[in-house]
Design a protein around this motif. Structure first.
Motif, PDB file in Angstrom:
ATOM      1  N   ASP A   7       0.854  -1.190   0.000  1.00 41.04           N
ATOM      2  CA  ASP A   7       0.000   0.000   0.000  1.00 41.04           C
ATOM      3  C   ASP A   7       0.886   1.235   0.000  1.00 41.04           C
ATOM      4  O   ASP A   7       1.598   1.496   0.967  1.00 41.04           O
ATOM      5  CB  ASP A   7      -0.908   0.038   1.227  1.00 41.04           C
ATOM      6  CG  ASP A   7      -2.062  -0.926   1.109  1.00 41.04           C
ATOM      7  OD1 ASP A   7      -2.251  -1.469   0.002  1.00 41.04           O
ATOM      8  OD2 ASP A   7      -2.761  -1.137   2.110  1.00 41.04           O
ATOM      9  N   THR A   8       0.857   1.968  -1.082  1.00 37.28           N
ATOM     10  CA  THR A   8       1.703   3.152  -1.175  1.00 37.28           C
ATOM     11  C   THR A   8       0.885   4.418  -1.277  1.00 37.28           C
ATOM     12  O   THR A   8       1.424   5.495  -1.295  1.00 37.28           O
ATOM     13  CB  THR A   8       2.622   3.063  -2.406  1.00 37.28           C
ATOM     14  OG1 THR A   8       1.819   2.906  -3.573  1.00 37.28           O
ATOM     15  CG2 THR A   8       3.581   1.894  -2.273  1.00 37.28           C
ATOM     16  N   GLN A   9      -0.439   4.300  -1.351  1.00 34.69           N
ATOM     17  CA  GLN A   9      -1.266   5.483  -1.531  1.00 34.69           C
ATOM     18  C   GLN A   9      -2.561   5.323  -0.771  1.00 34.69           C
ATOM     19  O   GLN A   9      -3.102   4.229  -0.665  1.00 34.69           O
ATOM     20  CB  GLN A   9      -1.564   5.677  -3.014  1.00 34.69           C
ATOM     21  CG  GLN A   9      -2.303   6.955  -3.289  1.00 34.69           C
ATOM     22  CD  GLN A   9      -2.348   7.220  -4.778  1.00 34.69           C
ATOM     23  OE1 GLN A   9      -1.609   6.638  -5.530  1.00 34.69           O
ATOM     24  NE2 GLN A   9      -3.214   8.093  -5.172  1.00 34.69           N
ATOM     25  N   GLY A  10      -3.081   6.432  -0.241  1.00 36.18           N
ATOM     26  CA  GLY A  10      -4.337   6.408   0.491  1.00 36.18           C
ATOM     27  C   GLY A  10      -5.521   6.230  -0.430  1.00 36.18           C
ATOM     28  O   GLY A  10      -5.386   6.134  -1.643  1.00 36.18           O
ATOM     29  N   GLN A  11      -6.689   6.222   0.196  1.00 34.50           N
ATOM     30  CA  GLN A  11      -7.909   5.993  -0.556  1.00 34.50           C
ATOM     31  C   GLN A  11      -8.404   7.214  -1.315  1.00 34.50           C
ATOM     32  O   GLN A  11      -9.170   7.086  -2.231  1.00 34.50           O
ATOM     33  CB  GLN A  11      -8.998   5.507   0.395  1.00 34.50           C
ATOM     34  CG  GLN A  11      -8.780   4.092   0.850  1.00 34.50           C
ATOM     35  CD  GLN A  11      -8.841   3.124  -0.307  1.00 34.50           C
ATOM     36  OE1 GLN A  11      -9.723   3.206  -1.137  1.00 34.50           O
ATOM     37  NE2 GLN A  11      -7.898   2.220  -0.365  1.00 34.50           N
ATOM     38  N   GLY A  12      -8.006   8.370  -0.948  1.00 37.04           N
ATOM     39  CA  GLY A  12      -8.468   9.569  -1.624  1.00 37.04           C
ATOM     40  C   GLY A  12      -8.955  10.591  -0.619  1.00 37.04           C
ATOM     41  O   GLY A  12      -9.225  10.279   0.536  1.00 37.04           O
ATOM     42  N   SER A  13      -9.062  11.819  -1.080  1.00 37.23           N
ATOM     43  CA  SER A  13      -9.465  12.897  -0.195  1.00 37.23           C
ATOM     44  C   SER A  13     -10.909  13.301  -0.482  1.00 37.23           C
ATOM     45  O   SER A  13     -11.470  12.967  -1.523  1.00 37.23           O
ATOM     46  CB  SER A  13      -8.543  14.096  -0.401  1.00 37.23           C
ATOM     47  OG  SER A  13      -8.698  14.601  -1.711  1.00 37.23           O
ATOM     48  N   ARG A  14     -11.455  14.050   0.460  1.00 38.70           N
ATOM     49  CA  ARG A  14     -12.804  14.567   0.234  1.00 38.70           C
ATOM     50  C   ARG A  14     -12.835  15.494  -0.965  1.00 38.70           C
ATOM     51  O   ARG A  14     -13.806  15.508  -1.708  1.00 38.70           O
ATOM     52  CB  ARG A  14     -13.294  15.310   1.472  1.00 38.70           C
ATOM     53  CG  ARG A  14     -13.603  14.407   2.617  1.00 38.70           C
ATOM     54  CD  ARG A  14     -14.116  15.219   3.780  1.00 38.70           C
ATOM     55  NE  ARG A  14     -14.192  14.386   4.945  1.00 38.70           N
ATOM     56  CZ  ARG A  14     -15.280  14.272   5.677  1.00 38.70           C
ATOM     57  NH1 ARG A  14     -16.354  14.955   5.361  1.00 38.70           N
ATOM     58  NH2 ARG A  14     -15.287  13.489   6.719  1.00 38.70           N
ATOM     59  N   ARG A  15     -11.781  16.265  -1.140  1.00 37.32           N
ATOM     60  CA  ARG A  15     -11.709  17.180  -2.287  1.00 37.32           C
ATOM     61  C   ARG A  15     -11.752  16.403  -3.604  1.00 37.32           C
ATOM     62  O   ARG A  15     -12.452  16.767  -4.541  1.00 37.32           O
ATOM     63  CB  ARG A  15     -10.438  18.017  -2.209  1.00 37.32           C
ATOM     64  CG  ARG A  15     -10.304  18.995  -3.347  1.00 37.32           C
ATOM     65  CD  ARG A  15      -8.997  19.805  -3.235  1.00 37.32           C
ATOM     66  NE  ARG A  15      -8.842  20.696  -4.336  1.00 37.32           N
ATOM     67  CZ  ARG A  15      -8.236  20.373  -5.479  1.00 37.32           C
ATOM     68  NH1 ARG A  15      -7.715  19.177  -5.634  1.00 37.32           N
ATOM     69  NH2 ARG A  15      -8.141  21.248  -6.456  1.00 37.32           N
ATOM     70  N   GLY A  16     -11.017  15.296  -3.664  1.00 41.59           N
ATOM     71  CA  GLY A  16     -11.017  14.464  -4.873  1.00 41.59           C
ATOM     72  C   GLY A  16     -12.386  13.889  -5.183  1.00 41.59           C
ATOM     73  O   GLY A  16     -12.814  13.839  -6.335  1.00 41.59           O
ATOM     74  N   TYR A  17     -13.073  13.456  -4.121  1.00 39.31           N
ATOM     75  CA  TYR A  17     -14.421  12.921  -4.319  1.00 39.31           C
ATOM     76  C   TYR A  17     -15.398  14.014  -4.743  1.00 39.31           C
ATOM     77  O   TYR A  17     -16.275  13.785  -5.577  1.00 39.31           O
ATOM     78  CB  TYR A  17     -14.927  12.245  -3.044  1.00 39.31           C
ATOM     79  CG  TYR A  17     -14.278  10.905  -2.786  1.00 39.31           C
ATOM     80  CD1 TYR A  17     -14.346   9.884  -3.725  1.00 39.31           C
ATOM     81  CD2 TYR A  17     -13.611  10.653  -1.599  1.00 39.31           C
ATOM     82  CE1 TYR A  17     -13.762   8.658  -3.502  1.00 39.31           C
ATOM     83  CE2 TYR A  17     -13.019   9.426  -1.360  1.00 39.31           C
ATOM     84  CZ  TYR A  17     -13.099   8.433  -2.316  1.00 39.31           C
ATOM     85  OH  TYR A  17     -12.520   7.215  -2.093  1.00 39.31           O
ATOM     86  N   ARG A  18     -15.250  15.202  -4.158  1.00 39.06           N
ATOM     87  CA  ARG A  18     -16.131  16.314  -4.549  1.00 39.06           C
ATOM     88  C   ARG A  18     -15.909  16.705  -6.010  1.00 39.06           C
ATOM     89  O   ARG A  18     -16.873  16.892  -6.752  1.00 39.06           O
ATOM     90  CB  ARG A  18     -15.898  17.517  -3.635  1.00 39.06           C
ATOM     91  CG  ARG A  18     -16.720  17.445  -2.389  1.00 39.06           C
ATOM     92  CD  ARG A  18     -16.682  18.767  -1.634  1.00 39.06           C
ATOM     93  NE  ARG A  18     -16.246  18.466  -0.277  1.00 39.06           N
ATOM     94  CZ  ARG A  18     -15.170  18.935   0.314  1.00 39.06           C
ATOM     95  NH1 ARG A  18     -14.399  19.796  -0.284  1.00 39.06           N
ATOM     96  NH2 ARG A  18     -14.860  18.567   1.527  1.00 39.06           N
ATOM     97  N   VAL A  19     -14.646  16.848  -6.392  1.00 42.58           N
ATOM     98  CA  VAL A  19     -14.330  17.204  -7.786  1.00 42.58           C
ATOM     99  C   VAL A  19     -14.866  16.133  -8.734  1.00 42.58           C
ATOM    100  O   VAL A  19     -15.488  16.441  -9.754  1.00 42.58           O
ATOM    101  CB  VAL A  19     -12.809  17.394  -7.968  1.00 42.58           C
ATOM    102  CG1 VAL A  19     -12.428  17.460  -9.436  1.00 42.58           C
ATOM    103  CG2 VAL A  19     -12.337  18.634  -7.236  1.00 42.58           C
ATOM    104  N   GLY A  20     -14.655  14.865  -8.387  1.00 43.23           N
ATOM    105  CA  GLY A  20     -15.155  13.774  -9.225  1.00 43.23           C
ATOM    106  C   GLY A  20     -16.662  13.773  -9.330  1.00 43.23           C
ATOM    107  O   GLY A  20     -17.221  13.556 -10.408  1.00 43.23           O
TER     108      GLY A  20
END
Length: 118
Positions: A7-20
């Motif tokens: 595991d080298t990366q997190g699941q994602g940020s709230r900002r990423g989910y909002r933009v998506g």
């Protein structure tokens, strides 16, 4: 917090989910508006724009929600995704090609044989 091996990366940020989410909504609403309003009179242009926005929406979902990039798991998830996309493209493209050529190269039926069997 414990991380599994690789595991080298997190699941994602709230900002990423909002933009998506905003991009996904826009890329769904714009084609709907194009069709319902009849803004473009040419059906072929409308279809091309809808197809282009669908491809962009696929990219948005892959990046924002599936988190596929060159950094996650050493790039193997992206490589597997691209391999799957190539196989799907070849399967669909090959099927359409075969159906087109079968339709083109079939022997025409004489008029008297085209009706119901007697």
């Amino acid at each position: 917090m414990l991380h599994a091996h690789g595991d080298t990366q997190g699941q994602g940020s709230r900002r990423g989910y909002r933009v998506g989410s905003v991009l996904a909504i826009l890329l769904t609403a714009i084609p709907f508006w194009l069709v319902m309003s009849g803004t473009l009179r040419d059906a072929q242009t409308t279809a091309i724009l809808i197809f282009a926005m669908a491809l962009v929406q696929i990219v948005v979902h892959v990046i924002c929600f599936l988190h596929l990039d060159t950094r996650s798991e050493g790039g193997w998830t992206l490589l597997a995704f691209l391999f799957t996309a190539v196989i799907v493209f070849l399967t669909i493209g090959g099927s359409v090609w075969v159906m087109f050529h079968l339709n083109t190269n079939m022997m025409p039926m004489p008029d008297k044989m085209a009706g119901p069997m007697q």
